[in-house]
Design a protein around this motif. Structure first.
Motif, PDB file in Angstrom:
ATOM      1  N   LEU A 134      16.163  80.938  17.668  1.00  0.00           N
ATOM      2  CA  LEU A 134      15.095  80.163  17.060  1.00  0.00           C
ATOM      3  C   LEU A 134      15.131  78.763  17.653  1.00  0.00           C
ATOM      4  CD1 LEU A 134      15.784  81.137  13.319  1.00  0.00           C
ATOM      5  CD2 LEU A 134      14.398  82.376  15.003  1.00  0.00           C
ATOM      6  N   ILE A 135      14.007  78.302  18.200  1.00  0.00           N
ATOM      7  CA  ILE A 135      13.944  76.989  18.847  1.00  0.00           C
ATOM      8  C   ILE A 135      13.072  76.068  18.010  1.00  0.00           C
ATOM      9  CG2 ILE A 135      13.290  75.713  20.917  1.00  0.00           C
ATOM     10  CD1 ILE A 135      13.819  78.222  22.536  1.00  0.00           C
ATOM     11  N   ALA A 136      13.658  74.951  17.581  1.00  0.00           N
ATOM     12  CA  ALA A 136      12.958  74.001  16.709  1.00  0.00           C
ATOM     13  C   ALA A 136      12.836  72.654  17.393  1.00  0.00           C
ATOM     14  CB  ALA A 136      13.713  73.869  15.386  1.00  0.00           C
ATOM     15  N   GLY A 137      12.057  71.774  16.773  1.00  0.00           N
ATOM     16  CA  GLY A 137      11.900  70.419  17.288  1.00  0.00           C
ATOM     17  C   GLY A 137      10.599  70.250  18.044  1.00  0.00           C
ATOM     18  N   ALA A 138      10.104  69.012  18.099  1.00  0.00           N
ATOM     19  CA  ALA A 138       8.850  68.734  18.794  1.00  0.00           C
ATOM     20  C   ALA A 138       8.946  69.086  20.266  1.00  0.00           C
ATOM     21  CB  ALA A 138       8.482  67.258  18.620  1.00  0.00           C
ATOM     22  N   PHE A 139      10.063  68.717  20.886  1.00  0.00           N
ATOM     23  CA  PHE A 139      10.247  69.039  22.300  1.00  0.00           C
ATOM     24  C   PHE A 139      10.347  70.548  22.481  1.00  0.00           C
ATOM     25  CE2 PHE A 139      13.077  69.835  25.930  1.00  0.00           C
ATOM     26  CZ  PHE A 139      12.326  69.260  26.935  1.00  0.00           C
ATOM     27  N   GLY A 140      11.122  71.191  21.616  1.00  0.00           N
ATOM     28  CA  GLY A 140      11.287  72.642  21.703  1.00  0.00           C
ATOM     29  C   GLY A 140       9.987  73.391  21.562  1.00  0.00           C
ATOM     30  N   SER A 141       9.031  72.813  20.804  1.00  0.00           N
ATOM     31  CA  SER A 141       7.750  73.484  20.576  1.00  0.00           C
ATOM     32  C   SER A 141       6.924  73.602  21.855  1.00  0.00           C
ATOM     33  CB  SER A 141       6.942  72.723  19.521  1.00  0.00           C
ATOM     34  OG  SER A 141       7.629  72.703  18.291  1.00  0.00           O
ATOM     35  N   ASN A 142       7.217  72.767  22.842  1.00  0.00           N
ATOM     36  CA  ASN A 142       6.426  72.747  24.078  1.00  0.00           C
ATOM     37  C   ASN A 142       7.142  73.363  25.278  1.00  0.00           C
ATOM     38  OD1 ASN A 142       4.026  71.181  23.132  1.00  0.00           O
ATOM     39  ND2 ASN A 142       5.578  69.653  22.684  1.00  0.00           N
ATOM     40  N   LEU A 143       8.254  74.037  25.007  1.00  0.00           N
ATOM     41  CA  LEU A 143       9.024  74.607  26.113  1.00  0.00           C
ATOM     42  C   LEU A 143       8.473  75.959  26.555  1.00  0.00           C
ATOM     43  CD1 LEU A 143      12.689  73.786  25.024  1.00  0.00           C
ATOM     44  CD2 LEU A 143      11.354  72.693  26.822  1.00  0.00           C
ATOM     45  N   ASP A 144       8.572  76.217  27.848  1.00  0.00           N
ATOM     46  CA  ASP A 144       8.260  77.531  28.399  1.00  0.00           C
ATOM     47  C   ASP A 144       9.549  78.348  28.399  1.00  0.00           C
ATOM     48  OD1 ASP A 144       8.206  79.516  30.738  1.00  0.00           O
ATOM     49  OD2 ASP A 144       6.099  78.939  30.592  1.00  0.00           O
ATOM     50  N   ILE A 145       9.563  79.429  27.648  1.00  0.00           N
ATOM     51  CA  ILE A 145      10.791  80.208  27.463  1.00  0.00           C
ATOM     52  C   ILE A 145      11.340  80.711  28.791  1.00  0.00           C
ATOM     53  CG2 ILE A 145      11.729  82.342  26.476  1.00  0.00           C
ATOM     54  CD1 ILE A 145       9.866  81.881  24.073  1.00  0.00           C
ATOM     55  N   ASP A 146      10.457  81.209  29.649  1.00  0.00           N
ATOM     56  CA  ASP A 146      10.929  81.736  30.939  1.00  0.00           C
ATOM     57  C   ASP A 146      11.603  80.645  31.769  1.00  0.00           C
ATOM     58  OD1 ASP A 146      10.116  84.399  30.602  1.00  0.00           O
ATOM     59  OD2 ASP A 146       8.055  83.891  31.155  1.00  0.00           O
ATOM     60  N   ASN A 147      11.071  79.426  31.714  1.00  0.00           N
ATOM     61  CA  ASN A 147      11.635  78.343  32.518  1.00  0.00           C
ATOM     62  C   ASN A 147      12.984  77.867  31.987  1.00  0.00           C
ATOM     63  OD1 ASN A 147       9.541  78.356  34.357  1.00  0.00           O
ATOM     64  ND2 ASN A 147       8.374  76.769  33.309  1.00  0.00           N
ATOM     65  N   ILE A 148      13.149  77.798  30.659  1.00  0.00           N
ATOM     66  CA  ILE A 148      14.461  77.369  30.151  1.00  0.00           C
ATOM     67  C   ILE A 148      15.512  78.455  30.359  1.00  0.00           C
ATOM     68  CG2 ILE A 148      13.554  75.690  28.523  1.00  0.00           C
ATOM     69  CD1 ILE A 148      14.021  77.663  26.275  1.00  0.00           C
ATOM     70  N   LYS A 149      15.070  79.711  30.414  1.00  0.00           N
ATOM     71  CA  LYS A 149      16.008  80.787  30.766  1.00  0.00           C
ATOM     72  C   LYS A 149      16.344  80.710  32.251  1.00  0.00           C
ATOM     73  CE  LYS A 149      14.960  84.925  29.203  1.00  0.00           C
ATOM     74  NZ  LYS A 149      14.144  86.051  28.717  1.00  0.00           N
ATOM     75  N   SER A 150      15.342  80.355  33.062  1.00  0.00           N
ATOM     76  CA  SER A 150      15.527  80.303  34.513  1.00  0.00           C
ATOM     77  C   SER A 150      16.572  79.266  34.927  1.00  0.00           C
ATOM     78  CB  SER A 150      14.191  79.991  35.195  1.00  0.00           C
ATOM     79  OG  SER A 150      14.347  79.807  36.579  1.00  0.00           O
ATOM     80  N   ILE A 151      16.631  78.133  34.212  1.00  0.00           N
ATOM     81  CA  ILE A 151      17.626  77.106  34.559  1.00  0.00           C
ATOM     82  C   ILE A 151      18.929  77.299  33.778  1.00  0.00           C
ATOM     83  CG2 ILE A 151      15.869  75.410  35.227  1.00  0.00           C
ATOM     84  CD1 ILE A 151      16.428  73.976  32.539  1.00  0.00           C
ATOM     85  N   ASN A 152      19.052  78.457  33.130  1.00  0.00           N
ATOM     86  CA  ASN A 152      20.286  78.821  32.411  1.00  0.00           C
ATOM     87  C   ASN A 152      20.613  77.857  31.273  1.00  0.00           C
ATOM     88  OD1 ASN A 152      20.962  81.085  34.145  1.00  0.00           O
ATOM     89  ND2 ASN A 152      21.439  79.551  35.711  1.00  0.00           N
ATOM     90  N   MET A 153      19.579  77.464  30.538  1.00  0.00           N
ATOM     91  CA  MET A 153      19.802  76.586  29.396  1.00  0.00           C
ATOM     92  C   MET A 153      20.138  77.397  28.146  1.00  0.00           C
ATOM     93  SD  MET A 153      17.429  73.444  28.165  1.00  0.00           S
ATOM     94  CE  MET A 153      16.943  73.370  26.460  1.00  0.00           C
ATOM     95  N   ILE A 154      19.560  78.587  28.033  1.00  0.00           N
ATOM     96  CA  ILE A 154      19.833  79.459  26.891  1.00  0.00           C
ATOM     97  C   ILE A 154      20.195  80.844  27.397  1.00  0.00           C
ATOM     98  CG2 ILE A 154      18.260  78.173  25.381  1.00  0.00           C
ATOM     99  CD1 ILE A 154      16.257  80.490  25.718  1.00  0.00           C
ATOM    100  N   PRO A 155      20.863  81.650  26.569  1.00  0.00           N
ATOM    101  CA  PRO A 155      21.212  83.019  26.982  1.00  0.00           C
ATOM    102  C   PRO A 155      19.972  83.841  27.320  1.00  0.00           C
ATOM    103  CG  PRO A 155      22.490  82.380  25.061  1.00  0.00           C
ATOM    104  CD  PRO A 155      21.463  81.297  25.271  1.00  0.00           C
ATOM    105  N   ASN A 156      20.132  84.761  28.219  1.00  0.00           N
ATOM    106  CA  ASN A 156      19.011  85.564  28.722  1.00  0.00           C
ATOM    107  C   ASN A 156      18.789  86.790  27.842  1.00  0.00           C
ATOM    108  OD1 ASN A 156      16.971  86.504  30.342  1.00  0.00           O
ATOM    109  ND2 ASN A 156      18.341  87.454  31.839  1.00  0.00           N
ATOM    110  N   ILE A 157      18.178  86.560  26.676  1.00  0.00           N
ATOM    111  CA  ILE A 157      17.820  87.686  25.820  1.00  0.00           C
ATOM    112  C   ILE A 157      16.312  87.915  25.927  1.00  0.00           C
ATOM    113  CG2 ILE A 157      19.716  87.097  24.268  1.00  0.00           C
ATOM    114  CD1 ILE A 157      17.623  86.271  22.184  1.00  0.00           C
TER     115      ILE A 157
END
Length: 605
Positions: free
Chosen positions: A525-548
């Motif tokens: 679950l991703i919260a926060g104003a910044f988190g609301s505008n994130l592209d999930i594929d891109n944050i996975k691509s830079i290895n910021m979150i686990p690849n689920i």
């Protein structure tokens, strides 16, 4: 739009003043990400008239030649030598948003109750005091035992006479906190406040229907003393005066927002009985005027962690009736504050199945991992990179900011700006993630974060793209926009800053999973104003979150603010706060045996 300001200086004052101090004294809003330490290069203003001190070496490094020629200066570097007229710049434009609110479909059971009573009139046979008359009536008619706020006594008799002893009683935590003439039981409102390091949001709530009637937000005016909590802590511990300034700034920000929201909605301030507040540990301490030195260094002991209840006059909120109560939700521990508790409450992760990770991404990043046994929490020192604050051309999300790009290796890098503007102003935080992710995918940025040299790039990549990459002084940059007057580039240092921020988040996740003995996450679950505008594929691509799987990753919006609202609407959520904290384990990352290794590994793109 630029604005012109006249700054007056007392010439007989032997103590010189920097432009940034005069700007702050005049409540002029400009970017000061580093708190006026000469590091970020954001506090740019144009000097139109007047005399100031000479250009500094810092300015020569952080300003472009064209800016210097046009009399653009860094306000934190120059002293006023007399009255000065300045002009703020478009690139200092800032916006404040917090994200959507999580709604609940539960039946409303507010912690503040308003009850209409038709009291028996005094007589020779009934000579009870006004206070006892109310308490007896509540017991007889509603089976409610209450105590009475003695501060109400001075006006109580007049209120009862005015309405022929027909009155509305407001009750909070078994205490009568307000008495109003007539029947006002359907006018029951509360205010939820989310104090973010960057943005403060205020929510007006109808405690009868549960509806959020309006939202107002603004930048936290403490930002003039630094974009992150560490800068503000350092400023606060320098002197008692500094600590009081920070308290004043947040109180003023809150008061103005409340005044605006109740005026716009034509709500009588006497119908607002309760205010709930969430914020990280530092923001909570600064609001209460508490010493922050203890949380600045190991063992990170706070002055307080528990819930605080008081009257709003303690916080100098003059837009509300002084008898209105406030609740500052409890902090969990270390830098994990009541905002994280609010997010845990509103997201209801305690009752979700499997291993659930909650990430609240902002200037500070808090993590909560729910397992079958417990909830583990931590705070990561992500810093202001996600807001674009410490980046060369970084800015908050507003018109003209680059938020994404398309890359055609045989053609060019095509930028996308908020508002689809032809002129580019800078790069917003989510834009940095999207740009770096896509440039890394095309190997224009290498896995270790280094901008590829022309020798590294394949021969079939277009000349247009290659021409965008060049060395400026000692480091490479990728020029994204240049209209002859202004350019915007992705700098090597920016990539490093983002790597550090995303590595902090990834390290926090991995260490919580180690501590919780979790091999695999079932949902994120991703919260926060910044988190609301994130592209999930891109944050996975830079290895910021686990690849689920993407279907198991959910964007929540402002979960912290939602928690502040929900504890007003639901007694069970308010009453469960202590149980959640009791079953939550705070994990201190800095001293963890695996921290350095995991952090180093997490830097890779």
């Amino acid at each position: 739009m630029t604005k012109k300001f006249d700054l007056k200086v007392l010439l007989d004052n032997c103590e010189r003043k920097k432009l940034i101090d005069l700007i702050n004294e005049n409540n002029i809003s400009i970017e000061t990400a580093c708190g006026g330490k000469g590091k970020c290069g954001k506090c740019k203003v144009k000097v139109l008239e007047g005399h100031i001190s000479d250009i500094t070496e810092t300015e020569k490094k952080l300003l472009r030649e064209k800016e210097i020629d046009e009399n653009v200066v860094l306000a934190c570097e120059r002293y006023a030598l007399g009255d000065v007229t300045i002009e703020t710049l478009d690139e200092n434009k800032e916006t404040a948003e917090k994200g959507k609110i999580i709604k609940s479909d539960k039946n409303i059971d507010s912690i503040v109750e308003k009850i209409y009573l038709e009291l028996p009139l005094p007589s020779l046979k009934d000579q009870r005091s006004d206070v006892k008359r109310i308490l007896d009536c509540l017991k007889e008619q509603k089976n409610i035992d209450c105590k009475f706020d003695i501060s109400l006594i001075s006006t109580l008799h007049e209120i009862l006479l005015e309405s022929d002893y027909k009155a509305t009683i407001t009750i909070f935590k078994d205490e009568i906190i307000r008495v109003q003439s007539g029947n006002r039981q359907n006018q029951n409102y509360g205010i939820g406040i989310d104090i973010g390091t960057t943005t403060v949001a205020v929510y007006l709530i109808d405690l009868i229907s549960g509806e959020v009637l309006d939202t107002k937000s603004s930048l936290n005016s403490q930002k003039k003393y630094g974009a992150d909590v560490i800068s503000r802590i350092n400023y606060a511990i320098e002197s008692k005066k500094n600590k009081q300034e920070l308290k004043y700034e947040i109180e003023t920000t809150i008061d103005k927002l409340i005044d605006k929201i109740i005026s716009n909605n034509k709500v009588d301030k006497e119908d607002i009985g309760i205010v709930s507040i969430v914020g990280n540990t530092t923001m909570s301490h600064l609001l209460m005027g508490a010493n922050v030195e203890g949380i600045s260094k190991a063992p990170f002991n706070a002055v307080f962690l528990d819930e605080i209840i008081g009257k709003v006059d303690l916080l100098n909120i003059n837009s509300l009736d002084k008898s209105t109560r406030f609740i500052l939700l409890p902090n969990i521990g270390g830098y994990v504050g009541s905002d994280t508790l609010g997010a845990i409450l509103s997201s209801d992760i305690k009752n979700k199945s499997g291993n659930v990770l909650l990430i609240d991404i902002g200037t500070n990043c808090e993590l909560a991992l729910k397992t079958d046994r417990e909830i583990l929490v931590c705070s990561t020192a992500a810093g202001p990179a996600f807001e674009g604050a410490n980046m060369k051309y970084g800015m908050r999300a507003s018109d003209g900011a680059i938020y994404d790009c398309d890359i055609d290796l045989q053609d060019d890098i095509h930028i996308k700006t908020i508002g689809d503007t032809s002129e580019c102003v800078g790069i917003c935080g989510s834009g940095y993630i999207n740009l770096i992710s896509k440039l890394a995918e095309e190997e224009i940025i290498l896995p270790q974060g280094r901008i590829a040299t022309l020798e590294d790039i394949e021969d079939d990549v277009s000349k247009k793209i290659k021409d965008r990459i060049y060395k400026q002084e000692k480091a490479y940059e990728i020029e994204l926009y240049n209209d002859g007057n202004k350019k915007v580039s992705l700098m090597q240092e920016d990539i490093v800053n983002l790597q550090l921020a995303k590595a902090a988040v990834k390290t926090g996740i991995e260490l919580l999973m180690i501590e919780g003995q979790v091999d695999k996450l079932d949902s994120i679950l991703i919260a926060g104003a910044f988190g609301s505008n994130l592209d999930i594929d891109n944050i996975k691509s830079i290895n910021m979150i686990p690849n689920i799987e993407n279907e198991n990753i959910h964007i929540l919006g402002n979960a912290a603010g939602s928690g502040a609202i929900q504890i007003l609407l639901y007694k069970d959520k308010y009453n469960n706060m202590k149980d959640i904290i009791k079953n939550t384990r705070h994990v201190e990352l800095a001293n963890h045996r695996d921290f350095n290794k995991i952090f180093a590994d997490s830097l890779m793109l």
